[in-house]
Design a protein around this motif. Structure first.
Motif, PDB file in Angstrom:
ATOM      1  N   TRP A 207       0.792  -1.285  -0.108  1.00  0.00           N
ATOM      2  CA  TRP A 207      -0.008   0.109  -0.074  1.00  0.00           C
ATOM      3  C   TRP A 207       0.667   1.209  -0.011  1.00  0.00           C
ATOM      4  O   TRP A 207       0.879   2.171  -0.701  1.00  0.00           O
ATOM      5  CB  TRP A 207      -0.953   0.121   1.229  1.00  0.00           C
ATOM      6  CG  TRP A 207      -1.990  -1.087   1.246  1.00  0.00           C
ATOM      7  CD1 TRP A 207      -2.446  -1.910   0.226  1.00  0.00           C
ATOM      8  CD2 TRP A 207      -2.781  -1.323   2.323  1.00  0.00           C
ATOM      9  NE1 TRP A 207      -3.546  -2.462   0.615  1.00  0.00           N
ATOM     10  CE2 TRP A 207      -3.721  -2.505   1.830  1.00  0.00           C
ATOM     11  CE3 TRP A 207      -2.955  -0.964   3.711  1.00  0.00           C
ATOM     12  CZ2 TRP A 207      -4.755  -2.902   2.703  1.00  0.00           C
ATOM     13  CZ3 TRP A 207      -3.670  -1.619   4.334  1.00  0.00           C
ATOM     14  CH2 TRP A 207      -4.810  -2.592   3.972  1.00  0.00           C
ATOM     15  N   ARG A 208       1.768   1.249   0.826  1.00  0.00           N
ATOM     16  CA  ARG A 208       2.485   2.692   1.166  1.00  0.00           C
ATOM     17  C   ARG A 208       3.960   2.432   1.657  1.00  0.00           C
ATOM     18  O   ARG A 208       3.973   1.296   2.550  1.00  0.00           O
ATOM     19  CB  ARG A 208       1.720   3.605   1.894  1.00  0.00           C
ATOM     20  CG  ARG A 208       2.394   5.002   1.933  1.00  0.00           C
ATOM     21  CD  ARG A 208       1.421   5.941   2.764  1.00  0.00           C
ATOM     22  NE  ARG A 208       0.092   5.791   2.100  1.00  0.00           N
ATOM     23  CZ  ARG A 208      -0.896   6.320   2.744  1.00  0.00           C
ATOM     24  NH1 ARG A 208      -1.156   6.789   4.037  1.00  0.00           N
ATOM     25  NH2 ARG A 208      -2.255   6.497   2.160  1.00  0.00           N
ATOM     26  N   THR A 256      -1.326   6.851   7.855  1.00  0.00           N
ATOM     27  CA  THR A 256       0.011   6.191   7.941  1.00  0.00           C
ATOM     28  C   THR A 256       0.450   6.088   9.680  1.00  0.00           C
ATOM     29  O   THR A 256       1.017   5.391  10.048  1.00  0.00           O
ATOM     30  CB  THR A 256       1.061   6.898   7.211  1.00  0.00           C
ATOM     31  OG1 THR A 256       0.739   7.250   5.928  1.00  0.00           O
ATOM     32  CG2 THR A 256       2.385   6.568   7.498  1.00  0.00           C
TER      33      THR A 256
END
Length: 378
Positions: A207-208, A256
């Motif tokens: 995802w990140r 995040t």
């Protein structure tokens, strides 16, 4: 901005291409190459280019099998350039004809002169320090030299104190993972677990990627466990292998900091004393301590330079007392030490001791104390 080749040069660009590449007159010229040729031609034309001039002078259009095919190709390319933000404008050619011409509006297309403030250049310099591994180091160094040559000057050391990143090299996993995130494709890799050292194969949907506390982390969906997971990239043992089709999944909206927080322990509070108008980055996430608690710290504050015996009067003259959230003791101490005499850690004692240890080690290095002489080492 460097001068682009002239239209006549663009029409012969393919002559320098190795024989293994398609020539400019060969059918099926790469559309991206044809678009680039068109941009170069329209940027360098003195006034405007008519469709006929484009067809005969720009590589990639002369092989159109018919007038209708050329019209469709040219209109499609104009729309593509405009969608990319390149301002292709239509103008009259003048004289005794109604024929239209085309050019790129230089005022709208060219970048303005670069005029960075020292603070802005400093932020870019700090960002560049995140990419000091061999993969991007050469390009980053060249970019920073060009930016400094633009006249912005050297960044203020005080403005940047405490911000210098200490993130380890990202490693070989970064490139394939970013590619997979962009294409939304699954990946497979071997991962060494932190709790028992076992190396297992992981199948995830990335995802990140984010940097925290000196390391890089992959946030993803673990297909085997059917749950979101965070993996420290330095523990990836094998080459990252991209698998499956493009667009195989959607990346959900998530915070995040929240997702990384689950892997980094609870948020704790440090109390620090900071000189007025210093440590701006730390102040951005801090808050003043309650008025009723300020007196409790008065005896632990050093006198500001130049203060007389009766200057403080119990009012913490020369210091602001702030509460700062943190997760990592090492990260908090490293940041605090970076501000030098502009900041004093008051509590907790563990952060204060670690900050003092780092400052003592730095002072020993500056005084030339040999390693092993008893000076603390960071």
């Amino acid at each position: 901005m460097p001068t682009d080749p002239s239209p006549s040069q663009s029409s012969t660009m393919s002559s320098s291409v190795p024989s293994s590449e398609p020539s400019a007159t060969a059918p099926g010229l790469n559309p991206a190459e044809r678009l680039l040729n068109l941009v170069i031609a329209l940027v360098n034309t003195n006034a405007a280019m008519t469709k006929q001039q484009v067809r005969t002078a720009v590589a990639g259009y002369s092989d159109a099998p018919s007038d209708e095919a050329f019209e469709r190709m040219f209109e499609r390319d104009k729309d593509m350039l405009r969608a990319l933000g390149i301002p292709v404008v239509t103008v009259g050619t003048g004289g005794h004809t109604d024929e239209l011409g085309y050019r790129i509006d230089q005022d709208a297309y060219a970048l303005p002169p670069i005029d960075l403030t020292p603070a802005e250049l400093g932020v870019l310099s700090l960002a560049a320090q995140f990419w000091q591994d061999k993969t991007l180091q050469t390009d980053i160094n060249r970019a920073m030299v060009k930016l400094r040559a633009a006249g912005a000057g050297d960044p203020s050391a005080d403005a940047l104190a405490g911000l210098a990143p200490s993130v380890r090299a990202v490693g070989d996993a970064y490139g394939p993972l970013m590619e997979a995130i962009e294409a939304r494709r699954s990946v497979t890799f071997s991962y060494r677990a932190a709790y028992n050292g076992a190396v297992l194969t992981r199948h995830v949907q990335p995802w990140r990627i984010a940097a925290r506390d000196g390391g890089w982390y992959l946030m993803c969906f673990d297909r085997d466990r059917q749950a979101p997971r965070v993996f420290r990239m330095s523990r990836i043992e094998s080459r990252v292998r991209i698998t499956g089709p493009t667009g195989a999944y959607e990346i959900p909206d998530f915070e995040t900091d929240v997702m990384l927080g689950k892997s980094h322990g609870e948020v704790r509070q440090a109390v620090v004393a900071v000189r007025p108008e210093r440590a701006g980055a730390l102040r951005a996430r801090a808050k003043p301590v309650a008025d009723g608690d300020r007196e409790a710290y008065s005896e632990r504050l050093p006198d500001p330079a130049g203060a007389g015996a009766g200057d403080r009067a119990g009012d913490h003259a020369g210091w602001d007392i702030l509460e700062v959230p943190y997760r990592s003791l090492s990260g908090m101490a490293s940041e605090a030490a970076g501000y030098g005499p502009a900041l004093v850690v008051l509590e907790p004692q563990a952060v204060r001791d670690e900050t003092v240890r780092r400052l003592t080690a730095a002072a020993a290095l500056g005084s030339g104390s040999p390693a092993g002489s008893g000076a603390p080492r960071g």
